[in-house]
Enzyme design. Structure first.
Site, PDB file in Angstrom:
ATOM      1  N   ASP A 158      22.205  -8.609  58.052  1.00  0.00           N
ATOM      2  CA  ASP A 158      21.315  -9.339  57.149  1.00  0.00           C
ATOM      3  C   ASP A 158      20.827  -8.369  56.091  1.00  0.00           C
ATOM      4  OD1 ASP A 158      19.605 -11.391  56.150  1.00  0.00           O
ATOM      5  OD2 ASP A 158      17.929 -10.459  57.192  1.00  0.00           O
ATOM      6  N   SER A 159      20.232  -8.917  55.042  1.00  0.00           N
ATOM      7  CA  SER A 159      19.657  -8.069  54.004  1.00  0.00           C
ATOM      8  C   SER A 159      18.510  -7.212  54.543  1.00  0.00           C
ATOM      9  CB  SER A 159      19.137  -8.957  52.873  1.00  0.00           C
ATOM     10  OG  SER A 159      18.270  -9.934  53.404  1.00  0.00           O
ATOM     11  N   CYS A 189      22.544 -13.677  57.032  1.00  0.00           N
ATOM     12  CA  CYS A 189      21.812 -13.846  55.785  1.00  0.00           C
ATOM     13  C   CYS A 189      22.268 -15.123  55.057  1.00  0.00           C
ATOM     14  CB  CYS A 189      22.068 -12.622  54.904  1.00  0.00           C
ATOM     15  SG  CYS A 189      21.213 -12.683  53.333  1.00  0.00           S
ATOM     16  N   GLU A 220       7.125 -11.604  55.500  1.00  0.00           N
ATOM     17  CA  GLU A 220       7.195 -10.144  55.639  1.00  0.00           C
ATOM     18  C   GLU A 220       5.804  -9.524  55.689  1.00  0.00           C
ATOM     19  OE1 GLU A 220      10.337  -8.132  53.754  1.00  0.00           O
ATOM     20  OE2 GLU A 220      11.535  -9.344  55.117  1.00  0.00           O
ATOM     21  N   CYS A 225      17.359 -20.023  55.370  1.00  0.00           N
ATOM     22  CA  CYS A 225      17.035 -18.615  55.163  1.00  0.00           C
ATOM     23  C   CYS A 225      16.533 -18.043  56.481  1.00  0.00           C
ATOM     24  CB  CYS A 225      15.966 -18.511  54.068  1.00  0.00           C
ATOM     25  SG  CYS A 225      15.241 -16.867  53.916  1.00  0.00           S
ATOM     26  N   HIS A 258      14.222 -16.145  57.346  1.00  0.00           N
ATOM     27  CA  HIS A 258      12.786 -16.021  57.639  1.00  0.00           C
ATOM     28  C   HIS A 258      12.106 -17.345  57.983  1.00  0.00           C
ATOM     29  CE1 HIS A 258      13.609 -12.228  55.725  1.00  0.00           C
ATOM     30  NE2 HIS A 258      12.356 -11.849  55.751  1.00  0.00           N
TER      31      HIS A 258
HETATM   32  N1  DGL Z   1      18.029 -12.807  54.438  1.00  0.00           N
HETATM   33  C1  DGL Z   1      17.778 -13.574  53.244  1.00  0.00           C
HETATM   34  C2  DGL Z   1      18.346 -14.970  53.419  1.00  0.00           C
HETATM   35  O1  DGL Z   1      18.481 -15.480  54.520  1.00  0.00           O
HETATM   36  C3  DGL Z   1      16.298 -13.613  52.916  1.00  0.00           C
HETATM   37  C4  DGL Z   1      15.760 -12.292  52.421  1.00  0.00           C
HETATM   38  C5  DGL Z   1      16.431 -11.844  51.148  1.00  0.00           C
HETATM   39  O2  DGL Z   1      16.185 -12.449  50.094  1.00  0.00           O
HETATM   40  O3  DGL Z   1      17.215 -10.911  51.217  1.00  0.00           O
HETATM   41  O4  DGL Z   1      18.672 -15.607  52.442  1.00  0.00           O
END
Ligand code: DGL
Length: 267
Positions: free
Chosen positions: A10-11, A73, A151, A185, A187
């Site tokens: 993931d990012s 992600c 976050e 997403c 989160h």
């Molecule tokens: N992991 C990203 C997503 O699911 C969210 C956080 C980001 O913008 O990198 O899209």
């Protein structure tokens, strides 16, 4: 091959929600997680940049010899969906599993999608829903403030700033009469309570990460690639920024006690 770890990337930290699900349904599997914490967020970046980062993240996990990769992600999944090498036998993003689950769950065929700006801009969810269920009506909304709110720990339903943004983003979807909402997403599952408060308890929430974990389990079963071990799987976590910060913030998403955390470079 079957005893190799499953790779998840993931990012940043959000993909740990997928790891959480994976550990519930595949408790014996070893997992390697990569969070590109030095370059998060991806959701505000251009398609070209996200594609470049995604290739590097994939490459890092492949070099570690994982047997299956989950791009947890939503943003990566939305720019890579439909590519030959992606959503193939030994890897999955989150979009196809989430779309299939949403199409199974909807009764009135009015489906909501919320995700980062980059994901919504890509129109991937919309295209795939229309492919699976041409008569469906899709209502999409980017919710750019949700990631920073999570976050920073603004996650409870008593959190007024989060509730205010939820009302702003989600009231139009509620007014459209959706009966299913894809949380597109990483989160957003942490905001399920707040989201349900706005859209109503009758709207089924689909967590894209959880659906991707279930899809991984199904594909590994089909390929005869589930591990043979019966002890608890080990978890190894990599991040591209400070491991100390990673550990500090990861607890918002998952219990990482017993896991090792190491800094790495993916470039
Ligand atoms: N992991 C990203 C997503 O699911 C969210 C956080 C980001 O913008 O990198 O899209």
């Amino acid at each position: 091959m079957r005893n190799r770890p499953i790779g998840v990337f993931d990012s940043g930290l959000g993909g740990l929600t997928t790891v959480n699900e994976l550990r519930k349904i595949l408790p014996h599997e070893d997992i390697i997680y990569l969070g590109d914490t030095a370059r998060v967020p991806y959701g505000t970046k251009s398609r070209e940049t996200v594609l470049k980062y995604a290739e590097q993240d994939f490459g890092f996990l492949s070099r570690l010899g994982v047997k299956f990769t989950i791009a947890a992600c939503g943003t990566v999944s939305s720019v890579k969906v439909g590519e030959d090498s992606f959503d193939a036998d030994l890897c999955t993003g989150v979009i196809i599993p989430a779309v299939k689950a949403a199409c199974r769950a909807t009764v009135n065929k009015r489906i909501g999608v919320i995700a980062t700006s980059a994901s919504i801009r890509s129109e991937s969810y919309e295209r795939l829903i229309k492919y699976v269920m041409p008569e469906a009506k899709v209502f999409s909304k980017a919710c750019p403030m949700f990631v920073p709110l999570v976050e920073n720990g603004y996650v409870g339903r008593e959190c007024e700033p989060t509730a205010a943004f939820a009302r702003e983003y989600l009231s139009p979807l509620k007014d459209e009469g959706i009966d299913v909402l894809i949380l597109g997403c990483t989160h957003y599952p942490l905001l399920s309570d707040v989201i349900s408060d706005v859209v109503g308890g009758g709207v089924k929430l689909i967590s894209s990460g959880a659906e991707a974990a279930r899809c991984a389990k199904m594909l590994l079963e089909q390929k005869g690639l589930l591990c043979e071990g019966k002890s608890a799987g080990k978890m190894k976590l990599y991040c591209t920024d400070s491991p100390e910060l990673f550990k500090e913030n990861a607890s918002r998403f998952i219990d990482i006690s017993g896991a090792t955390v190491e800094r790495c470079s993916v470039e």
